[in-house]
Design a protein around this motif. Sequence first.
Motif, PDB file in Angstrom:
ATOM      1  N   GLN A   7      73.196  26.624  -8.769  1.00  0.00           N
ATOM      2  CA  GLN A   7      72.136  27.630  -8.757  1.00  0.00           C
ATOM      3  C   GLN A   7      71.439  27.603 -10.100  1.00  0.00           C
ATOM      4  N   ILE A   8      70.135  27.850 -10.088  1.00  0.00           N
ATOM      5  CA  ILE A   8      69.339  27.763 -11.310  1.00  0.00           C
ATOM      6  C   ILE A   8      68.560  29.052 -11.514  1.00  0.00           C
ATOM      7  N   ARG A   9      68.520  29.514 -12.762  1.00  0.00           N
ATOM      8  CA  ARG A   9      67.592  30.557 -13.202  1.00  0.00           C
ATOM      9  C   ARG A   9      66.776  29.964 -14.341  1.00  0.00           C
ATOM     10  N   HIS A  10      65.483  30.223 -14.337  1.00  0.00           N
ATOM     11  CA  HIS A  10      64.625  29.617 -15.363  1.00  0.00           C
ATOM     12  C   HIS A  10      63.460  30.553 -15.687  1.00  0.00           C
ATOM     13  N   PHE A  11      63.277  30.830 -16.979  1.00  0.00           N
ATOM     14  CA  PHE A  11      62.155  31.632 -17.464  1.00  0.00           C
ATOM     15  C   PHE A  11      61.429  30.835 -18.546  1.00  0.00           C
ATOM     16  N   THR A  12      60.135  30.676 -18.400  1.00  0.00           N
ATOM     17  CA  THR A  12      59.312  30.102 -19.465  1.00  0.00           C
ATOM     18  C   THR A  12      58.119  31.018 -19.655  1.00  0.00           C
ATOM     19  N   VAL A  13      57.980  31.596 -20.844  1.00  0.00           N
ATOM     20  CA  VAL A  13      56.935  32.606 -21.050  1.00  0.00           C
ATOM     21  C   VAL A  13      55.956  32.181 -22.154  1.00  0.00           C
ATOM     22  N   HIS A  14      55.995  30.889 -22.506  1.00  0.00           N
ATOM     23  CA  HIS A  14      55.115  30.416 -23.575  1.00  0.00           C
ATOM     24  C   HIS A  14      54.874  28.926 -23.365  1.00  0.00           C
ATOM     25  N   GLN A  15      53.640  28.492 -23.582  1.00  0.00           N
ATOM     26  CA  GLN A  15      53.313  27.079 -23.508  1.00  0.00           C
ATOM     27  C   GLN A  15      53.430  26.481 -24.913  1.00  0.00           C
ATOM     28  N   PHE A  16      54.479  25.719 -25.144  1.00  0.00           N
ATOM     29  CA  PHE A  16      54.701  25.151 -26.469  1.00  0.00           C
ATOM     30  C   PHE A  16      53.725  24.012 -26.743  1.00  0.00           C
ATOM     31  N   GLN A  17      53.352  23.900 -28.016  1.00  0.00           N
ATOM     32  CA  GLN A  17      52.493  22.816 -28.467  1.00  0.00           C
ATOM     33  C   GLN A  17      53.347  21.739 -29.141  1.00  0.00           C
ATOM     34  N   ALA A  18      52.829  20.523 -29.173  1.00  0.00           N
ATOM     35  CA  ALA A  18      53.573  19.417 -29.773  1.00  0.00           C
ATOM     36  C   ALA A  18      53.883  19.669 -31.242  1.00  0.00           C
ATOM     37  N   SER A  19      53.042  20.436 -31.900  1.00  0.00           N
ATOM     38  CA  SER A  19      53.230  20.703 -33.327  1.00  0.00           C
ATOM     39  C   SER A  19      54.209  21.841 -33.610  1.00  0.00           C
ATOM     40  N   ASP A  20      54.633  22.580 -32.561  1.00  0.00           N
ATOM     41  CA  ASP A  20      55.550  23.694 -32.751  1.00  0.00           C
ATOM     42  C   ASP A  20      56.924  23.204 -33.203  1.00  0.00           C
ATOM     43  N   MET A  33      76.181  26.366 -17.481  1.00  0.00           N
ATOM     44  CA  MET A  33      75.542  25.956 -18.727  1.00  0.00           C
ATOM     45  C   MET A  33      74.229  26.708 -18.842  1.00  0.00           C
ATOM     46  N   MET A  34      73.849  27.040 -20.073  1.00  0.00           N
ATOM     47  CA  MET A  34      72.606  27.773 -20.276  1.00  0.00           C
ATOM     48  C   MET A  34      71.982  27.373 -21.600  1.00  0.00           C
ATOM     49  N   TYR A  35      70.674  27.565 -21.683  1.00  0.00           N
ATOM     50  CA  TYR A  35      69.981  27.221 -22.920  1.00  0.00           C
ATOM     51  C   TYR A  35      68.845  28.196 -23.159  1.00  0.00           C
ATOM     52  N   SER A  36      68.414  28.275 -24.421  1.00  0.00           N
ATOM     53  CA  SER A  36      67.199  29.007 -24.767  1.00  0.00           C
ATOM     54  C   SER A  36      66.446  28.204 -25.813  1.00  0.00           C
ATOM     55  N   VAL A  37      65.123  28.345 -25.796  1.00  0.00           N
ATOM     56  CA  VAL A  37      64.247  27.664 -26.750  1.00  0.00           C
ATOM     57  C   VAL A  37      63.522  28.729 -27.556  1.00  0.00           C
ATOM     58  N   SER A  38      63.494  28.532 -28.876  1.00  0.00           N
ATOM     59  CA  SER A  38      62.953  29.547 -29.778  1.00  0.00           C
ATOM     60  C   SER A  38      61.995  28.946 -30.785  1.00  0.00           C
ATOM     61  N   LEU A  39      61.114  29.804 -31.271  1.00  0.00           N
ATOM     62  CA  LEU A  39      60.309  29.535 -32.456  1.00  0.00           C
ATOM     63  C   LEU A  39      60.874  30.354 -33.614  1.00  0.00           C
ATOM     64  N   SER A  40      60.392  30.093 -34.815  1.00  0.00           N
ATOM     65  CA  SER A  40      60.847  30.836 -36.001  1.00  0.00           C
ATOM     66  C   SER A  40      62.355  30.742 -36.143  1.00  0.00           C
ATOM     67  N   PHE A  46      61.499  32.224 -26.206  1.00  0.00           N
ATOM     68  CA  PHE A  46      60.412  32.134 -25.232  1.00  0.00           C
ATOM     69  C   PHE A  46      60.827  31.444 -23.934  1.00  0.00           C
ATOM     70  N   GLU A  47      62.011  30.852 -23.898  1.00  0.00           N
ATOM     71  CA  GLU A  47      62.410  30.095 -22.707  1.00  0.00           C
ATOM     72  C   GLU A  47      63.913  30.202 -22.504  1.00  0.00           C
ATOM     73  N   LEU A  48      64.304  30.281 -21.230  1.00  0.00           N
ATOM     74  CA  LEU A  48      65.717  30.416 -20.876  1.00  0.00           C
ATOM     75  C   LEU A  48      65.998  29.632 -19.609  1.00  0.00           C
ATOM     76  N   GLY A  49      67.095  28.893 -19.596  1.00  0.00           N
ATOM     77  CA  GLY A  49      67.542  28.195 -18.394  1.00  0.00           C
ATOM     78  C   GLY A  49      69.032  28.393 -18.196  1.00  0.00           C
ATOM     79  N   HIS A  50      69.457  28.554 -16.942  1.00  0.00           N
ATOM     80  CA  HIS A  50      70.854  28.831 -16.619  1.00  0.00           C
ATOM     81  C   HIS A  50      71.193  28.094 -15.331  1.00  0.00           C
ATOM     82  N   MET A  51      72.272  27.319 -15.359  1.00  0.00           N
ATOM     83  CA  MET A  51      72.712  26.583 -14.177  1.00  0.00           C
ATOM     84  C   MET A  51      74.179  26.872 -13.928  1.00  0.00           C
ATOM     85  N   GLU A  52      74.496  27.343 -12.721  1.00  0.00           N
ATOM     86  CA  GLU A  52      75.868  27.569 -12.297  1.00  0.00           C
ATOM     87  C   GLU A  52      76.281  26.452 -11.359  1.00  0.00           C
ATOM     88  N   PHE A  53      77.475  25.878 -11.594  1.00  0.00           N
ATOM     89  CA  PHE A  53      77.958  24.773 -10.783  1.00  0.00           C
ATOM     90  C   PHE A  53      79.031  25.244  -9.799  1.00  0.00           C
TER      91      PHE A  53
END
Length: 283
Positions: A7-20, A33-40, A46-53
């Motif tokens: 099962q997958i949950r996924h949130f993306t609330v920002h369009q990242f630029q190559a320079s970020d 397994m889960m991950y998040s992507v951050s600035l600063s 700004f982004e979260l993914g979660h996968m249950e096996f």
Amino acid sequence: MLTESYQIRHFTVHQFQASDKISLSLLIAPHAMMYSVSLSGFSEVFELGHMEFNINSAMSEEERLEFFIRNFLLHQRVFEKVLVSVLNAEFALLPLAFGNENDVKDYLRFSTGETNGKQVFSHKVGDLRFGYALNAELCRVLEKNFNAVFIRHAGAVNLSLFFNHRSFSNSQAALFLGEHVMELALKKNEKLLYYNVLKWSAHEDVLYYLLFALEQFGFDPAQTSLALIGEMPLDAEFVKTLKKYIKTTVGAVTGEPVKLHKELAQLPGHYYFTLFNQHTCEL
């Protein structure tokens, strides 16, 4: 051959630029397994993914990790920093006096079995040495896909949070509840009394382990404050049952200096707590 399912949950609330300059936080557990992507750094998520096996998945842990990475296309991105927490039961807590690398490896070999094919690491947590073994192939997958990757045991991270994050300042017990695996920690007078990683199949198992540990260490459930962490609503039937025994059960709260954006800010504070806060731990 077993049928794979997830099962997958996924949130993306920002369009990242190559320079970020973006950072990646990962949490790897036996069945999720889960991950998040951050600035600063890691402070603005700004982004979260979660996968249950499937608990009966035929894939090895490293195969699941490869699948997870490619499903979310994480291998195609360049991260400034990558923090990884890995949860398993191959760990040992030692007094610092017995905490050098050779002692840790010998103790792990004695307590958890053969360490061949595994990498042994350790961290200082308060006045203890947290030693643990990780599958060398799992480490290879992480190092192959990411630069500047820093790997730690989730237990060392969560114990550091237990003693230093404000969410636990009034709590004597902490329950980190994942998919069919749980971490339980107890403290008194700012000293660790108990930490363990336990498998569970029904919520009755969780309640049994918790109440048994409290009894063994002389805690009165009615007078104990429990912090709950995990992706379970606080109004779920299990939590309602739990509160019949431990009335002061509260969810940990992710807050400053971590900022969650847009839909992510609507998540309950005890969701993805380790993932969002692991960068605050100095081990």
